[in-house]
Structure formats: C-alpha cells, structure tokens
Design an enzyme around this catalytic site. Structure first.
Site, PDB file in Angstrom:
ATOM      1  N   SER A 149      30.050 -11.600 -31.152  1.00  0.00           N
ATOM      2  CA  SER A 149      29.675 -12.173 -29.864  1.00  0.00           C
ATOM      3  C   SER A 149      28.180 -12.080 -29.617  1.00  0.00           C
ATOM      4  CB  SER A 149      30.362 -11.406 -28.736  1.00  0.00           C
ATOM      5  OG  SER A 149      31.743 -11.425 -28.902  1.00  0.00           O
ATOM      6  N   HIS A 180      31.622 -18.520 -33.990  1.00  0.00           N
ATOM      7  CA  HIS A 180      31.965 -17.725 -32.803  1.00  0.00           C
ATOM      8  C   HIS A 180      32.985 -18.496 -31.963  1.00  0.00           C
ATOM      9  CE1 HIS A 180      30.559 -15.985 -28.698  1.00  0.00           C
ATOM     10  NE2 HIS A 180      31.574 -15.306 -29.171  1.00  0.00           N
ATOM     11  N   GLU A 192      30.870 -21.709 -31.307  1.00  0.00           N
ATOM     12  CA  GLU A 192      29.412 -21.671 -31.497  1.00  0.00           C
ATOM     13  C   GLU A 192      29.129 -21.384 -32.967  1.00  0.00           C
ATOM     14  OE1 GLU A 192      28.018 -18.478 -28.983  1.00  0.00           O
ATOM     15  OE2 GLU A 192      26.485 -19.713 -28.102  1.00  0.00           O
ATOM     16  N   ASN A 230      27.220 -16.163 -24.617  1.00  0.00           N
ATOM     17  CA  ASN A 230      27.196 -14.845 -23.969  1.00  0.00           C
ATOM     18  C   ASN A 230      25.875 -14.515 -23.296  1.00  0.00           C
ATOM     19  OD1 ASN A 230      29.862 -13.924 -24.249  1.00  0.00           O
ATOM     20  ND2 ASN A 230      29.505 -13.749 -26.450  1.00  0.00           N
TER      21      ASN A 230
END
Ligand SMILES: NC(=O)c1ccc[n+]([C@@H]2O[C@H](COP(=O)([O-])OP(=O)(O)OC[C@H]3O[C@@H](n4cnc5c(N)ncnc54)[C@H](O)[C@@H]3O)[C@@H](O)[C@H]2O)c1
Length: 322
Positions: A149, A180, A192, A230
């Site tokens: 992450s 991701h 991602e 994130n």
C-alpha cells in the site's frame, strides 16, 4: 512513469476518434511487449491475497498457487459459498474457480509460476525477505509483483539483489513492480500500477495486460510514498480519527456525514475497519517518515487501537464491533 508512452496507452476511455486510434496503436505496442502469464503465484492468503487469487482464477482463468505460512489462512472451506448463495456466481463457476487454486505453506512451490503477487502484511523487513526468496525460487522470467500500500517499489526491488551484489545487475530487480489492488478485490475495478527505478518496460507491459485480463482498470502512479490512492485516502481516514479523539464528532456522525454528504458507500471510520487499522497505521507511518511533514502524523487513537489489538473487521473489533 506518469506521462510515459506506456502510461498513456491505457487511458483511452474518454478521447476523440483520432486519439483513440493513436491509443489503440499504443495499446498494441504494450500488448506486443507483454509476456503471457499462464500460471500465477500469490504469497499471503489474507483478505487481499485471497481476493487476488480468486479474481485471477475466475477472470483470467489461470491456475494459481497460493502460499501462506499459516495453515489457518489457507483453510477456506467456505470460499465463494456466500457469492453462490447471493447468486453473484453460479455453483459451477465457484467449483471451476476453486479447482484452479492450489494452497500450500511451501514457498518453493512457486518455482513454476510466470508471475507472483505478494500480499503479506505491510512490514518492510518482511516484504524484503519475501522478495529475496522469490528472486531465488521463481523462474528467471517471472514478474515479481507486490500489493504494497505504501512501501517503495525501488526499495523492494533492491532486496532481490544480495547486499554485496552489483546494483547495476537488474536481472531480478527489473522484474519487480507493484500491482496495488483495491479492497475488496472482487468488487473494486481499480488497480494502481507502480514501477520502481529498476522496473523494465516489459515488466510494466506484462503487469498492465494481466491486470486487464483480471477485469481491472489500471492507473499508474510514480514510486512515491502512498502512491496516489493512499496519499489521498489515508490522511482523510487519519483526520476522521483525529476528529473522533478530539471530540469534534462521534463515530456515527463522522461516518454518516461523509457517507451522505459525499456519496461514498461507507464513512472513513468504517472504511478504516474494513482496511485494517494495522494497515492504516503502517501507511501513515510511511507517509510521515518519508515525506517528513507533521500533517501525516498518525492519530494517537489509531496507534492505541492497534496496540489494543482492535484492528477492525478482521478481528471482530475496531471503531465498531463485528
Ligand atoms: N486491507 C486492505 O484494504 C488493503 C488494500 C490494498 C493493499 N493492501 C496491502 O495488501 C497487503 C496484505 O494486506 P491484507 O489486508 O491482505 O493483510 P492480512 O493480514 O489480511 O493478510 C496477510 C496474510 O499474509 C500471511 N503471511 C504473513 N507472513 C507471511 C509469510 N512470511 N509468508 C507467507 N504468508 C505470510 C498471513 O498469514 C496472512 O494470511 C499489505 O501490503 C497491505 O498493505 C491492503
């Protein structure tokens, strides 16, 4: 890699006919560079790893070897039972999907995969040790992907080289990339894709094409703390926790106003419970440590909740009880 030719080839959903023709040719360039993934490995059979394995089996129809060091994580007798009972998937689709999965506690069973996706907990030393092993165990052509992450892909790629090795020997490091996936993997379309400094264009092409075979819509981010998703999401969750601990609002008010005011399916505290508070804390620590800005300081309450072991839905207690 943002803005690279490869980056632009997949973002052709809202372009004019001329641009679409251009993007289509770019897309075939990527497809030409991509290697076919015939067999996938997944390391870590937690909420993300299991979701990735299921979607790869169901959508890309590849055999998947799932590795976890805990037999308990691999004992999933009821896998897909809920999806069948809710008629999201037929019994025969569920049987077919399960039949392509092989569960094992032995990481050496990844010696025949074309690509592996790692989804162990968000701990730098653990990820580095897994990638050092993968570089030795997997075939020399295999793509080594992480579901991290927030941890730097460049740093994870460096772990595939023994400390005394020549850092310009990229035989393994050039095959490291991040795919991701978003939680829950069977539902969220987004993924991602993040290249490290060492990642080769062929690795990027293979990852992009395979994620599309899984039915996902890839976006690309630079290798920067928290990447895109994130970097934006975690400070939002952290701020909600600060609002709670400083008495600006209680749990239900914080979640209801964001749910009903911004048209999202769940508020930030409930979302944090679903992600896992341990994962949220690790990501905030990476943002704070690497960007050095006090605005990323993890909320005191977040740290306390993790210390208490109340890490969210996966353990039955977080900001709410499950
Ligand atoms: N939870 C989310 O919403 C979310 C979303 C996107 C990305 N991620 C990332 O995905 C990764 C996994 O997160 P998760 O929520 O699935 O975690 P999790 O705690 O649910 O699962 C981790 C699994 O890894 C296994 N494991 C631990 N050490 C291992 C080892 N040495 N070898 C093999 N297996 C091992 C554990 O037994 C567990 O089954 C993390 O990097 C996390 O940051 C999580």
């Amino acid at each position: 890699m943002i803005g690279s030719p490869i980056a632009s080839r997949l973002s052709s959903r809202f372009v004019c006919a001329h641009c679409r023709a251009f993007s289509t040719s770019r897309r075939s360039l990527v497809e030409a560079q991509a290697a076919e993934v015939k067999r996938l490995g997944v390391v870590g059979a937690g909420q993300m790893g299991l979701g990735i394995a299921l979607v790869a089996s169901r959508m890309a129809k590849v055999p998947v070897v799932v590795v976890d060091n805990s037999q308990k994580s691999l004992d999933k007798d009821k896998l897909l039972a809920k999806d069948v009972s809710k008629q999201r998937i037929t019994q025969s689709e569920a049987d077919e999907t399960r039949s392509r999965l092989t569960a094992t506690t032995n990481i050496d069973d990844l010696s025949t995969v074309d690509m592996v996706i790692e989804a162990v907990p968000e701990i730098v030393a653990l990820k580095k040790s897994i990638f050092a092993q993968l570089a030795q165990i997997c075939p020399p052509h295999a793509i080594l992907a992480t579901n991290t992450s927030s941890i730097s892909i460049t740093q994870i790629a460096r772990a595939t080289q023994p400390p005394a090795a020549d850092p310009t020997d990229l035989s393994a490091a050039s095959r490291v990339i991040s795919t991701h996936f978003m939680n829950p993997v069977p539902i969220q379309k987004g993924v991602e894709i993040i290249s490290g400094l060492q990642t080769s264009p062929a690795t990027l092409a293979t990852a992009l094409v395979f994620c599309q075979r899984m039915g996902k819509i890839p976006s690309q981010s630079a290798d920067s703390p928290g990447f895109l998703a994130n970097r934006i999401l975690m400070p939002y969750i952290n701020e909600a926790i600060i609002c709670l601990e400083t008495g600006v609002g209680k749990e239900s008010d914080i979640d209801e106003i964001m749910k009903n005011g911004t048209n999202v399916p769940m508020g930030p505290l409930q979302l944090a419970d679903f992600i896992g508070l341990d994962t949220c804390l690790s990501i905030m620590e990476v943002l704070h440590g690497q960007l050095g800005d006090s605005k990323y300081r993890p909320a005191v309450r977040l740290r306390l909740m993790v210390e208490a072991g109340w890490v969210g839905k996966k353990c039955g207690r977080g900001f709410y009880k499950y």
